[in-house]
Design a protein around this motif. Sequence first.
Motif, PDB file in Angstrom:
ATOM      1  N   ASP A 112       0.847  -1.182   0.000  1.00  0.00           N
ATOM      2  CA  ASP A 112       0.000   0.000   0.000  1.00  0.00           C
ATOM      3  C   ASP A 112       0.892   1.244   0.000  1.00  0.00           C
ATOM      4  N   PRO A 113       0.938   1.960  -1.124  1.00  0.00           N
ATOM      5  CA  PRO A 113       1.793   3.150  -1.193  1.00  0.00           C
ATOM      6  C   PRO A 113       1.444   4.166  -0.111  1.00  0.00           C
ATOM      7  N   GLU A 114       0.166   4.220   0.272  1.00  0.00           N
ATOM      8  CA  GLU A 114      -0.201   5.188   1.316  1.00  0.00           C
ATOM      9  C   GLU A 114       0.413   4.805   2.661  1.00  0.00           C
ATOM     10  N   LEU A 115       0.464   3.502   2.901  1.00  0.00           N
ATOM     11  CA  LEU A 115       1.122   3.042   4.130  1.00  0.00           C
ATOM     12  C   LEU A 115       2.599   3.424   4.079  1.00  0.00           C
ATOM     13  N   GLU A 116       3.221   3.210   2.928  1.00  0.00           N
ATOM     14  CA  GLU A 116       4.643   3.562   2.795  1.00  0.00           C
ATOM     15  C   GLU A 116       4.851   5.046   3.068  1.00  0.00           C
ATOM     16  N   ALA A 117       3.930   5.846   2.563  1.00  0.00           N
ATOM     17  CA  ALA A 117       4.078   7.296   2.750  1.00  0.00           C
ATOM     18  C   ALA A 117       3.836   7.698   4.203  1.00  0.00           C
ATOM     19  N   LEU A 136       4.515  -2.493  13.266  1.00  0.00           N
ATOM     20  CA  LEU A 136       3.498  -3.537  13.065  1.00  0.00           C
ATOM     21  C   LEU A 136       2.221  -3.189  13.823  1.00  0.00           C
ATOM     22  N   GLY A 137       2.374  -2.528  14.988  1.00  0.00           N
ATOM     23  CA  GLY A 137       1.191  -2.057  15.711  1.00  0.00           C
ATOM     24  C   GLY A 137       0.475  -0.975  14.906  1.00  0.00           C
ATOM     25  N   PHE A 138       1.250  -0.124  14.294  1.00  0.00           N
ATOM     26  CA  PHE A 138       0.703   0.947  13.452  1.00  0.00           C
ATOM     27  C   PHE A 138      -0.099   0.347  12.282  1.00  0.00           C
ATOM     28  N   VAL A 139       0.461  -0.698  11.693  1.00  0.00           N
ATOM     29  CA  VAL A 139      -0.227  -1.370  10.570  1.00  0.00           C
ATOM     30  C   VAL A 139      -1.527  -1.993  11.069  1.00  0.00           C
ATOM     31  N   ALA A 140      -1.446  -2.646  12.227  1.00  0.00           N
ATOM     32  CA  ALA A 140      -2.648  -3.289  12.778  1.00  0.00           C
ATOM     33  C   ALA A 140      -3.736  -2.247  13.037  1.00  0.00           C
ATOM     34  N   ASP A 141      -3.329  -1.083  13.552  1.00  0.00           N
ATOM     35  CA  ASP A 141      -4.313  -0.020  13.821  1.00  0.00           C
ATOM     36  C   ASP A 141      -4.882   0.542  12.524  1.00  0.00           C
ATOM     37  N   ARG A 142      -3.991   0.800  11.602  1.00  0.00           N
ATOM     38  CA  ARG A 142      -4.392   1.458  10.355  1.00  0.00           C
ATOM     39  C   ARG A 142      -5.467   0.659   9.619  1.00  0.00           C
ATOM     40  N   TYR A 143      -5.329  -0.681   9.662  1.00  0.00           N
ATOM     41  CA  TYR A 143      -6.302  -1.521   8.942  1.00  0.00           C
ATOM     42  C   TYR A 143      -7.266  -2.203   9.917  1.00  0.00           C
ATOM     43  N   ASP A 144      -7.217  -1.753  11.148  1.00  0.00           N
ATOM     44  CA  ASP A 144      -8.143  -2.251  12.174  1.00  0.00           C
ATOM     45  C   ASP A 144      -8.132  -3.789  12.228  1.00  0.00           C
ATOM     46  N   LEU A 145      -6.955  -4.344  12.373  1.00  0.00           N
ATOM     47  CA  LEU A 145      -6.823  -5.800  12.283  1.00  0.00           C
ATOM     48  C   LEU A 145      -7.045  -6.515  13.615  1.00  0.00           C
ATOM     49  N   ARG A 146      -6.779  -5.824  14.710  1.00  0.00           N
ATOM     50  CA  ARG A 146      -6.827  -6.527  16.000  1.00  0.00           C
ATOM     51  C   ARG A 146      -8.220  -7.087  16.292  1.00  0.00           C
ATOM     52  N   ARG A 147      -9.243  -6.446  15.749  1.00  0.00           N
ATOM     53  CA  ARG A 147     -10.592  -6.919  16.082  1.00  0.00           C
ATOM     54  C   ARG A 147     -10.842  -8.351  15.599  1.00  0.00           C
ATOM     55  N   ASP A 148     -10.057  -8.837  14.658  1.00  0.00           N
ATOM     56  CA  ASP A 148     -10.233 -10.212  14.183  1.00  0.00           C
ATOM     57  C   ASP A 148      -9.186 -11.161  14.751  1.00  0.00           C
ATOM     58  N   ILE A 149      -8.428 -10.698  15.721  1.00  0.00           N
ATOM     59  CA  ILE A 149      -7.363 -11.581  16.237  1.00  0.00           C
ATOM     60  C   ILE A 149      -7.667 -11.998  17.670  1.00  0.00           C
ATOM     61  N   ARG A 150      -7.576 -13.275  17.918  1.00  0.00           N
ATOM     62  CA  ARG A 150      -7.709 -13.782  19.296  1.00  0.00           C
ATOM     63  C   ARG A 150      -6.302 -13.973  19.850  1.00  0.00           C
ATOM     64  N   PHE A 151      -5.889 -13.066  20.729  1.00  0.00           N
ATOM     65  CA  PHE A 151      -4.544 -13.140  21.299  1.00  0.00           C
ATOM     66  C   PHE A 151      -4.518 -14.155  22.446  1.00  0.00           C
ATOM     67  N   LYS A 152      -3.324 -14.459  22.885  1.00  0.00           N
ATOM     68  CA  LYS A 152      -3.103 -15.431  23.964  1.00  0.00           C
ATOM     69  C   LYS A 152      -3.862 -16.721  23.681  1.00  0.00           C
ATOM     70  N   THR A 153      -3.873 -17.077  22.430  1.00  0.00           N
ATOM     71  CA  THR A 153      -4.611 -18.268  22.004  1.00  0.00           C
ATOM     72  C   THR A 153      -3.687 -19.120  21.148  1.00  0.00           C
ATOM     73  N   ARG A 154      -3.290 -20.227  21.693  1.00  0.00           N
ATOM     74  CA  ARG A 154      -2.373 -21.105  20.957  1.00  0.00           C
ATOM     75  C   ARG A 154      -3.174 -22.188  20.251  1.00  0.00           C
ATOM     76  N   VAL A 155      -2.877 -22.405  18.999  1.00  0.00           N
ATOM     77  CA  VAL A 155      -3.516 -23.509  18.268  1.00  0.00           C
ATOM     78  C   VAL A 155      -2.796 -24.790  18.653  1.00  0.00           C
ATOM     79  N   THR A 156      -3.565 -25.788  19.038  1.00  0.00           N
ATOM     80  CA  THR A 156      -2.939 -27.020  19.525  1.00  0.00           C
ATOM     81  C   THR A 156      -3.112 -28.194  18.557  1.00  0.00           C
TER      82      THR A 156
END
Length: 894
Positions: free
Chosen positions: A80-85, A103-123
Amino acid sequence: MSDAMVATRASDERGTAQQVDVAVVGAGFAGLYLLHRLRKAGFSAVGLEEAGDVGGTWYWNRYPGARCDIQTIDYSYTFDPELEAAWTWSEKYATQPEILRYLGFVADRYDLRRDIRFKTRVTEARWDEASERWFITTDNGAPVSCRHYIMATGCLSAPKPPEIDGVKDFKGEVYFTGRWPHDGVNLAGKRVAVIGTGSSAIQSIPLIAEQAAHLTVFQRTPNFALPAHNGPPPSDRMSLLQSDRATYRAQARQSMAGVPYPQQTVVSWQLSDAERRERFERAWAAGDLVHILTQLWADQAVDVDGNKIVQDLIREKIRAAVKDPETAAALTPHDHPFGAKRPCLDTNYYATYNRPNVTLVNLRQEPIKAITASGISTNGRSFALDVIVFATGFDAMTGAIRAVHPITGRDGKSLSDVWAQGPQTYLGLTVAGFPNFFMITGPGSPSVLSNMAVSIEQHVDWVVDRLAALRDAGFTTIEPTETAQAGWGRHMADCSMLTLHRLANTWYTGANVPGKVQGLMPYTGGVGPYRSICDEVVSRGMLGFRLTGPDGAAQCNDGEVVRLQPDVRLVLNLLATLNLPPIESMGAEGARAFVNEFNKGRPAGRPIGEIVDGTLPGADGPLPYRVYKPATAGPHPVVVYFHGGGWVLGDEQSDEPFCRDMVRRTGMMFVSVGYRHAPEHRFPTAAEDGYAATRWIAEHAAELGGRPGPVLVAGWSAGGNIAAVTCQLARDRGGPDIAGQLLVCPVTDCSFDRPSYNDNATGYFLTRSLMYWFWDLYCSPADRTDPRVSPLRGKVENLPPAFVVTCEFDPLRDEGVAYAEAMAAAGVPVEQLRARGHFHSSFTMVDVVITGVSGRVQMAGALRRFAGLPPEISRGESNQEHDSPGRRIAAAAS
Ligand code: FAD
Ligand code: NAP
C-alpha cells in the motif's frame, strides 16, 4: 453440507466452534497482511495468536540490541503506497521496539486486531472430509471451524529447548533471547553468561557486556559477522527508492534475495587481487548483508574457490579487530563457506572481546558438562554466574508447524508422519493430502534466504488470489498432487546443488536441533525465479493442483512445474527474453556471425597450461587445429575433439570453454579440429576431414606434445557425429587406434520421427527446424542414410568403448540413446549419461550452466579410464585446487 449442519457437527464434538472462511495462525508480518487481504477479498477470517499482541518475531525477541539485518526501507510492507508514505523509519536497521511499533501501526491502520484472538495457541487441526472444513483446537476459548487453514506461524518462532543438563538446578536468572521479558532485565553488576554466537547473541553481547559486571560467552561455532554501520537510512539507497518507488519495489520482487541489487557477472578469477580487495572493502564499508553476499563476484556463493577468497578477507578483519590472538583465532569461522550459514550484522561485536570484563569460552575445546546451581561447568573450569542467557536459536522452518500436533489431513494422515523424513511440500506453500492447508514462507520456499517482507507479501498475495479464484469458480477444495510435490522436491534438490548451503551444518538444514532430519529446507533458487514459478503454476491452469467442488466438480492439471535444471531454466528464459530471430533465418554467413558474437559474451573458461594453434593436412588441403594442454608436465594422452554447429557453424575455437574445462578435469591434451563446413563443403567433407585429422594427430601425437599410442575422440552435437563416424572409419580403414569415444548429444541418424524431435521441437534453443536446416545444408536426402552421416545405420560392432551423453530436453536425445543401445547390443562397452533436466547446450555452456559440472566430471572420468588412467585426477596432475562447481548463472547475462 450446509453451514448450519457444519456448526452442529462441530459443536457436537468440542463445544461451539467459531465459523469462518479462513483461520490464520500467527499475527506477525505474515498474519497481519493475510487478515487485511482476506478481508478485502470478502472472506471472513480469524487470527489466532499465542502472543499478547501483534508483532510475531518482533513481539518475542526483545533482547538488548535486537534489530533487523535487512535495511529497514526494504524490510517493510509494500502493498500500500499510502502506508509507505505514512511511515518513516528512523534508522538504517531499525530496533525491535521500532519494528514492533510499525506492526502495531499497521494493525491499527487496517483495524486488524478486532479479528485476532490473542493469547490463544492452536494445539491441533483436523480436516473433516465430509464437511470439507478444518476443525481447529486452541488452548484458549472456542475451537474454530474453517474452510481454509493458513499457518503464518513463522520460520523462527519456536525457540529451541536448552539441551543442556541442569538448567532447572540453576538458582540464578535464566532468559531466552527469543522469549525476552517485556519489562526488560537488569543486568547491571551481574555475572552473565551468553550461550551461543548466532545473530541474536552477536547483537546482544556488546550491549550485555556494557551492563554486566562480567560476561562469559560460551561459543560452540564461530560465525561470520560484519559491521552494520548503523545510522540513518543511507542516502544512496533512499534516493534509489524515492526516485522511483514502484520500480525499486518491482526490482526487489524479481531479485534473487528480495533486495534490488544487480546480478554480478564478473567471476573472482577475472579480477586482480587489488580489484577484489577494493570490492570487498567497499562491501565491508556498506554494512549490508545482501550487498556483501551478492555484489563481490559472481562465483562467491556457488564456488568454493570464489567463496574462500571472501572468507580469508573477513578473517583478516577479525584478526585486526581482536587484540588477543588466541581469542581472535577462536572467533574465526573455519567450518563453513561464507553465506552458507546466516552471517550476522554487528555493532562492536569483535571489539567487545577486547574488554577486560568479557571472556570467551571455546566449547569445542572445553564442552559444557552441566549447568549447576551456581553456574556452568565445562570440562576444565567452573563459572559462577547470576544470569544465563540462552541465545541458542530456533527449531527453524518446521518447528512451529509441527508444534501443532496432530495436523490431520485426508485419510487421517498426520503431517508429522508425512514429514517424518523431512518436510515435503509443493512450492513451500501446500502439502499433498492436506486440502485447503497453506503455509506462509513454509519449507520449500525462499523464506529465510530472502528479505522476508518481500517473500511474505508474495505468498500472501498468491494464496489469497487463489482462494478468491477458487471461490469464484465454485470449487471448495484445493490440494497439490503427489506428482507435483515430488517434482518440487527434485527441483529443490537440483537447486541446492547450485549453492554452497549444502556444505554447512546450520539451522537451514536442521543441523542445530538434535535428532532433526537433515536437509536444506529453504528454496535456494532465488526470490525472482521462485515468484515466476508460482505465477507459471497459475498460468498453466493451476498445474499440480486438484480442485474439487459440489456435485463431483473437479479439475486436475497434473504435472511438474519445473522439469529443467534451475540454471537451464534461467538461461532459456534469458534467451527467450532476447527474442532472437531463428538462426536458420540468418543464412549460413549470418548465422556464423551471430554465433561468433554470441560466443564473445560468454566466460572464456579458466586458464590451462598452454594453447597452441597449427594446421594439419586434411582429406583435401590444410585444416586448422587448436591444442589445449594441461599445466602439468606431459606427455598427456591425446583427445581429438570435434566442435558442434550442425556441420555449418563454429570452428576449432568455438567450444573453447568446454575444451579448457575438460583439459582441467582430465589432465589430458585436447586437439580441436577445424573441419570444413557446409554449405561450401557438403557431405562427406566433414566426416572425411574428421577421419583424416584423427589419423594425422595420432601419427603426430608426440610432435604435438602428446602421448604416442591410441588417441581418443570426442565431440559435441555434429562434432559428436563426426567422432562417432571417425570411430567406424578407423575400424574399417585400418586405424588409427582409438581408445575410446565421448559422444556428447551426438547426431547419429537422419530420421526425424523419434519422440524427442516432437517433444523438444521448440523452446530449447536447438530446434527441430534448425536441425532440418543443418541437414539440408550438409547432406542431400539421397546421401543421408550413409553411415558416414548416420552412423546408427552403419556397423556398430568392434568400436572403441563409448561414453554417450544425452539430454532430456534435446531433439537429438533419442538418436543418441539409440546409438548407445545399438553399440551396447553389439558388444561395445558403453556407458550412458542421460542428463535429466538438461538441454542440448548444457554441458558446453561451461561456467553458465553450473549443474553441468557433475556430467563433465563423469565424462572426464570416462576419458581417463579409456586412456588407462585412474578415473580420479590426482592433485599432482590437476591445475585446479578444487573441483569448481562452476559459475553463477548471472554470467549467462553477459
Ligand atoms: P513470526 O513473526 O514469527 O510470527 C509468527 C507468529 O505465529 C508468532 O507471533 C507466534 O507466536 C505465532 N504462532 C506460532 N505458532 C502458533 C500457534 N500454534 N498458535 C498461535 N500462534 C502461533 N527477516 C528478515 O527478512 N530480515 C530481518 O532483518 C530479520 N530479522 C530477524 C531478527 C530476529 C531476531 C529473528 C528471530 C528473525 C528475523 N527475521 C528477519 C526473520 C523474521 O522471522 C521474519 O522477517 C518475519 O518477522 C516473520 O514473520 P511471520 O509473520 O512469518 O512470522
Ligand atoms: P542461531 O543462529 O541458531 O544461533 C544459535 C547459537 O547457539 C549458535 O551459535 C549455536 O551454535 C549455539 N547453540 C545452540 N545450541 C547450543 C548448545 N546446546 N550448546 C552450545 N551452543 C549452542 O540462532 P539465533 O542467533 O537466534 O538466530 C537465528 C536466526 O534468526 C538468524 O540466523 C537470523 O536469520 C535471525 N536473526 C536475525 C537477527 C538480525 O540481525 N536481524 C538477529 C537474530 C536472529 P552452533 O552454531 O554450533 O549450532
